[in-house]
Write a protein that holds these residues in place. Structure first.
Motif, short mmCIF file in Angstrom:
data_model
loop_
_atom_site.label_atom_id
_atom_site.label_comp_id
_atom_site.label_asym_id
_atom_site.label_seq_id
_atom_site.Cartn_x
_atom_site.Cartn_y
_atom_site.Cartn_z
N TYR A 19 34.40 38.85 43.23
CA TYR A 19 35.62 38.12 42.89
C TYR A 19 36.16 38.63 41.56
N VAL A 20 37.47 38.87 41.54
CA VAL A 20 38.15 39.34 40.33
C VAL A 20 39.31 38.38 40.06
N VAL A 21 39.35 37.83 38.84
CA VAL A 21 40.44 36.94 38.44
C VAL A 21 41.17 37.59 37.27
N LEU A 22 42.48 37.83 37.45
CA LEU A 22 43.31 38.40 36.40
C LEU A 22 44.22 37.30 35.86
N SER A 23 44.15 37.10 34.56
CA SER A 23 45.00 36.08 33.95
C SER A 23 45.72 36.68 32.75
N GLY A 24 46.85 36.06 32.38
CA GLY A 24 47.62 36.54 31.25
C GLY A 24 48.54 37.68 31.65
N ALA A 25 48.93 38.47 30.68
CA ALA A 25 49.86 39.59 30.91
C ALA A 25 49.09 40.89 30.95
N HIS A 26 49.20 41.59 32.06
CA HIS A 26 48.56 42.89 32.21
C HIS A 26 49.65 43.96 32.24
N THR A 27 49.71 44.73 31.15
CA THR A 27 50.74 45.76 31.01
C THR A 27 50.09 47.09 30.68
N VAL A 28 50.94 48.07 30.37
CA VAL A 28 50.45 49.42 30.11
C VAL A 28 49.53 49.47 28.89
N SER A 29 49.70 48.56 27.95
CA SER A 29 48.86 48.57 26.76
C SER A 29 47.40 48.26 27.08
N GLY A 30 47.15 47.55 28.15
CA GLY A 30 45.77 47.21 28.50
C GLY A 30 45.31 47.82 29.79
N VAL A 31 46.05 48.83 30.29
CA VAL A 31 45.71 49.38 31.59
C VAL A 31 44.38 50.13 31.55
N ALA A 32 44.03 50.73 30.39
CA ALA A 32 42.76 51.46 30.30
C ALA A 32 41.59 50.51 30.50
N ALA A 33 41.64 49.34 29.84
CA ALA A 33 40.55 48.36 29.99
C ALA A 33 40.52 47.81 31.40
N ALA A 45 30.76 46.44 48.97
CA ALA A 45 30.95 45.00 49.24
C ALA A 45 32.44 44.69 49.16
N PRO A 46 32.94 43.70 49.93
CA PRO A 46 34.36 43.35 49.87
C PRO A 46 34.74 42.77 48.50
N VAL A 47 36.04 42.84 48.21
CA VAL A 47 36.55 42.38 46.92
C VAL A 47 37.72 41.44 47.17
N ARG A 48 37.75 40.33 46.40
CA ARG A 48 38.89 39.40 46.46
C ARG A 48 39.46 39.29 45.05
N VAL A 49 40.76 39.58 44.91
CA VAL A 49 41.44 39.56 43.61
C VAL A 49 42.38 38.36 43.57
N ASP A 50 42.20 37.51 42.57
CA ASP A 50 43.02 36.31 42.40
C ASP A 50 44.04 36.56 41.29
N LEU A 51 45.34 36.50 41.64
CA LEU A 51 46.41 36.73 40.68
C LEU A 51 47.19 35.44 40.38
N SER A 52 46.61 34.30 40.73
CA SER A 52 47.35 33.03 40.53
C SER A 52 47.54 32.70 39.05
N GLU A 53 46.67 33.18 38.18
CA GLU A 53 46.79 32.90 36.76
C GLU A 53 47.55 34.00 36.01
N LEU A 54 48.09 34.95 36.76
CA LEU A 54 48.78 36.09 36.14
C LEU A 54 50.16 35.66 35.65
N SER A 55 50.48 36.00 34.40
CA SER A 55 51.81 35.69 33.86
C SER A 55 52.76 36.88 33.92
N ARG A 56 52.21 38.08 33.88
CA ARG A 56 53.08 39.27 33.90
C ARG A 56 52.25 40.47 34.33
#
Length: 376
Positions: A19-33, A45-56
């Motif tokens: 499970y992967v949860v992405l929250s906040g703003a994900h832009t080019v400045s943090g793409v490396a991380a 193994a299968p992967v589920r990505v949750d973008l419900s907490e994503l702001s940008r």
């Protein structure tokens, strides 16, 4: 200026699903991380990505997510994206559709027609090359005849310089190689002839092989390696620096200035080098015959004079002008084909050496068949 909300990446593993949860703003400045964390996901193994907490999310973060999805799917697992709003989902779809698909070329089946086409192209290239060499040979003859009619246009200083470069400087390597060839021939010939008690015939073996074939052939091969490359490099460098165009601007004929002295120097010096090779080859053979077989130098010379026809020397020397012409014309032609880059100069220099040596060997084979038909 307001700061963007901090981005966060949370990864967990429950019941065999990542499970992967992405929250906040994900832009080019943090793409490396982001990419580093996504690359840490296992592809077994299968992967589920949750973008419900994503702001940008921008295209850089979308590219990282789509690239990871393709990697997981390539391993026959599934990456599911949940909680994405319409804008983020549209961005992900756009990035996914914009990624280039790897092009897999299907191997082409080679048919008989393809092989015939390749053969025809090779034959056409060879005939075109022969026509170009014939043209350069005619150009040399034309400019040489012009120099005879107008001696003031003949460049004697250039001829003397090239005679020194082509002939005098090649004497040590030609003499050494011919001497060693004579030694090897005498040693190998003595080893075989000793089985029949005919060691004395090693003199005939040396005389015929060196005077008729090996002396002038090996000399021509050495000269082809030295001189054809030198001609190509010199003329090609002048062409790269546009010196040949400058000659034409000044009213000078490049063929008169560059071709005639070089080819004429070869025509004058190659027979002399061939004679030197013959002498040193016989000296090497006589030395080995004296050491290995006890044939004294006096006996060697006597048998050489009595049993060797002058025709053997004549046959060898007749080849020299033809070999010289081939080497000179090929070297000058290759130099004029150089383009305005160093890579072309190196390629044409190597090509000139190969072509000159090949032409010399083919011409020697033609001479052998011709003289055999004449009974010589």
């Amino acid at each position: 200026m307001p700061r963007s909300p901090a981005h966060e990446i949370r990864i967990s593993d429950r019941d065999g699903v990542q499970y992967v949860v992405l929250s906040g703003a994900h832009t080019v400045s943090g793409v490396a991380a982001l990419l580093s964390r996504l690359n840490s996901l296992r592809d077994d193994a299968p992967v589920r990505v949750d973008l419900s907490e994503l702001s940008r999310m921008d295209t850089a973060a979308a590219w990282a997510l789509v690239t990871t999805q393709k990697r997981i799917e390539a391993a026959e697992q599934r990456l599911t994206i949940e909680g994405a709003d319409d804008g983020v989902q549209s961005l992900l779809d756009t990035v996914a559709n914009s990624l280039p698909e790897p092009q897999t070329e299907t191997p082409k089946t080679v048919t008989i027609a393809d092989r015939l086409e390749a053969l025809g192209r090779s034959l056409h290239g060879a005939l075109k090359f022969l026509a170009a060499l014939t043209g350069y040979f005619g150009l040399f003859l034309s400019r040489l005849a012009r120099a005879v009619r107008h001696p003031s246009e003949f460049r004697l200083t250039s001829l003397v310089h090239h005679c020194q470069e082509v002939g005098l400087r090649a004497v040590p390597i030609v003499a050494l190689l011919a001497f060693l060839i004579g030694v090897v021939l005498a040693f190998q010939g003595a080893t075989q002839l000793r089985q029949f008690g005919a060691e004395v015939y090693v003199v005939d073996l040396l005389a015929i092989s060196i005077l008729r074939e090996l002396g002038i052939l090996l000399t021509s091969i050495i000269v082809a390696g030295r001189t054809a490359s030198a001609f190509t490099a010199a003329i090609g460098s002048m062409k790269m620096r546009e010196e040949i165009d400058a000659m034409r601007t000044l009213g000078l004929d490049p063929a008169q200035v560059l071709f005639v002295p070089r080819i004429l120097a070869l025509l004058l010096m190659l027979p002399i080098l061939g004679l030197i090779a013959n002498v040193t080859g016989l000296v090497g053979g006589a030395l080995m015959a004296w050491i290995d077989l006890g044939i004294s130098p006096k006996l060697f010379v006597t048998r050489l004079i009595e049993d060797t026809s002058v025709d053997q020397l004549t046959i060898g020397m007749v080849k020299a002008p033809v070999f010289a012409m081939l080497i000179g014309v090929i070297g000058c032609h290759a130099g004029m084909q150089v383009k305005s880059n160093a890579e072309s100069l190196g390629a044409m220099t190597s090509s000139a050496v190969v072509q000159a040596i090949f032409a010399v060997i083919v011409a020697d084979a033609v001479f052998s068949v011709f003289f055999a038909q004449l009974g010589l």
